[in-house]
Each structure stands twice: as C-alpha cells, then as structure tokens.
Design an enzyme around this catalytic site. Sequence first.
Site, PDB file in Angstrom:
ATOM      1  NE  ARG A 200     -16.786 -38.899  32.439  1.00  0.00           N
ATOM      2  CZ  ARG A 200     -17.424 -38.259  33.508  1.00  0.00           C
ATOM      3  NH1 ARG A 200     -17.652 -37.287  33.667  1.00  0.00           N
ATOM      4  NH2 ARG A 200     -18.366 -39.040  34.019  1.00  0.00           N
TER       5      ARG A 200
ATOM      6  CB  ILE B 183       2.367 -22.075  14.172  1.00  0.00           C
ATOM      7  CG1 ILE B 183       1.415 -21.918  15.174  1.00  0.00           C
ATOM      8  CG2 ILE B 183       3.383 -23.080  14.287  1.00  0.00           C
ATOM      9  CD1 ILE B 183       0.556 -23.029  15.257  1.00  0.00           C
TER      10      ILE B 183
ATOM     11  CG  ASP C 164       2.364  -9.186  21.102  1.00  0.00           C
ATOM     12  OD1 ASP C 164       2.143 -10.581  20.848  1.00  0.00           O
ATOM     13  OD2 ASP C 164       3.654  -8.814  21.114  1.00  0.00           O
TER      14      ASP C 164
ATOM     15  CB  ALA D   3      -0.963   0.056   1.296  1.00  0.00           C
TER      16      ALA D   3
ATOM     17  CG  ASP E 149       5.880  -1.258  22.441  1.00  0.00           C
ATOM     18  OD1 ASP E 149       6.569  -1.901  21.815  1.00  0.00           O
ATOM     19  OD2 ASP E 149       5.404  -1.632  23.424  1.00  0.00           O
TER      20      ASP E 149
ATOM     21  CB  ALA F  92     -11.023 -21.638  26.376  1.00  0.00           C
TER      22      ALA F  92
ATOM     23  NE  ARG G 154     -21.658 -28.720  33.065  1.00  0.00           N
ATOM     24  CZ  ARG G 154     -20.700 -27.869  33.069  1.00  0.00           C
ATOM     25  NH1 ARG G 154     -20.417 -27.514  34.406  1.00  0.00           N
ATOM     26  NH2 ARG G 154     -20.214 -27.118  32.130  1.00  0.00           N
TER      27      ARG G 154
ATOM     28  NE  ARG H 289      12.745  -8.760  18.459  1.00  0.00           N
ATOM     29  CZ  ARG H 289      11.746  -8.297  18.419  1.00  0.00           C
ATOM     30  NH1 ARG H 289      11.378  -6.946  18.720  1.00  0.00           N
ATOM     31  NH2 ARG H 289      10.475  -9.122  18.427  1.00  0.00           N
TER      32      ARG H 289
END
Length: 319
Positions: free
Chosen positions: A214, A250, A127, A22, A103, A186, A211, A72
């Site tokens: 399993r 991944i 993140d 872009a 950041d 989850a 209940r 880095r």
Amino acid sequence: MKKIAVLTSGGDAPGMNTAIRAVVRRGIHKGLDVFGVVNGYKGLIEGDFTPMSLGSVGDIIHRGGTILKTSRCEEFKDTIVQQQAIQILRENEIEGLIVIGGDGSFRGARKLTELGFPTVGIPGSIDNDIAGTDYSIGFDTAVNTAVQAIDKIRDTAFSHERTYVIEVMGRGAGDIALWAGVCGGAESIIIPEADYDLEDVIDRIKQGHQRGKRHSIIVVAEGVGKGLQMGKEIQEKTGFETKVTILGHIQRGGSPSAYDRMMSSQMGALAVDLLMEGKKGVMVGVKSGQLTFTTFVEVEKGRHTIDLSIYELARSLSI
C-alpha cells in the site's frame, strides 16, 4: 617550494574543511607556509589571502561547508584575469596552488598551469560526476543524508498508505539517486544514465498494490525532470495519493561521514606531496580503491560514469 595556497571553488561539499585541514597540516609538516584564499577564484583575483596555521584548522574536521568560503567567478574565464591572478600569487611569493572543487574549478586550474603556475586539484562534489576518479569528496555524506530522509519518509508512507516521489540532487548525474535508492529500498529509481518509462514505474506501483503493498518510494535524480510533475502524473494514473519531496540543499551540508573525512585527509596530503615533487596540472583521485592522480586534460575529456550494474541490481531487488 616554500609557500603554497589552497582555495575552494564551486559548490560546497561535506569534507572540504577536512581537505583544507589536511593541506595545511601536511604543508606545515613539510616545512611550507600555507595560505588560504578566501572566496575561491574571486578572492584570488582580489588578493584575499589569509595565513593558515595549525590552530586555524583546529576543530574543523567535523564541519560541513568550507571555512574559506566559495563562489562562482565567471570573469576568471578571461585569460587576462588569469594572468593577473598569477601576478598576484607571485607578488605574495606563493609558488603553488591547490584547488578543491569540481570540473569547472579544474578548468580554471588547468589554465593557470598552462600559463606557467603550478596547480593541483582535489575533487570535491556531492554529484560524484568528475572524470579521473571513482570518488569525489562529499558524495558519501550526501548519500547518507538522502538515505536518512528516505527512511523517515517511508515511515509516513507506510502509515498513510501513500506513494512518495523523492527528488535528489546530482545535476546531470544519477549517482546520488542510484545509491540512495538502493540503500533506501526504493521501488523505482529514475536516473539520467538509464532509459526510463514512467508507464513502467506506474505498472510496478499497481502490481505492488495488487499483492497487498500500500505504499511506494520513487527516487528521481534532478537531472531527469521535475519530481512534482512526475508525482502529479503518477497520482492521476494510479489513483493513489502521491506526495513529492524535494530534498534540495540539505544534501550539500552537514558533518562529513567518516569515509569522507578519511578520503579528504588522504587526498589533501597527497596534493601537497605532488606539488612538492614538481607535479602540476593534475587532480588527485581514487581508482580501484587506490590513490592516484590524473591530468586536468584527461579530466576534461569526459565525466565519471555510473555503474549500471547497480541499476540492474536495484530493479531486481524491487520487484
């Protein structure tokens, strides 16, 4: 402004290539010459520039990672090195720089602006922890990758009647864990932004077992602790076979989702427009569904905060 450059820095994220595309095509459309900086700030101080054309960004919209590579660069924190980088940019007649990253990358971009060189940032981080924007490039794809993994693991969890602890990425942020946990159904989600009691998690597993349930899926953000240790403790205290899966890197790779492609395209184009309008020292972003921009100074004051109402929703849906 006649010449600009673009670089990617920090961790790679799906959609970075879309943003590069872009930037290049918007720049050329506006009559600019666009250069790519290879290997982030390291390439900048080494003068590793490559001219970008319409063809050089063809067929990359669907590719993960970054064609410009990333690294880095600790030495870029030095003011003298930053001044040298500006000198190199000016020697190559480059008048503006677009930085795609997180950041840490924006701290370097802010320093360049303060030293007199115009920079604009594009948030790229799975993140989703960058202040000044509700969304950063790569997050949607990373969440989808995690959800797909959870769906597959649930099949095995059901078949073998096991508990699974699934550790996802995010550094100190729980966005990936929260979104993937909700979307993957989850039974418990553990994130840094909310207090948790492992005994409560264990009690919920036992209640489900009473209940007739399993199998269970526990999603934990890497910023909380080690999934392996949690899995071991859960098995010891419940007596139920517990396996641990660490999804790892991944989540950083793969073809970007449609949403990531759309946002990367819009952010890349806006970054070019802002440079041409004379804006500098700012990061493009999304707030309440609208494209906007925020100064690097504001970005550095905090971090993106998670929506804890989603966490409460998850607890109510996983009873």
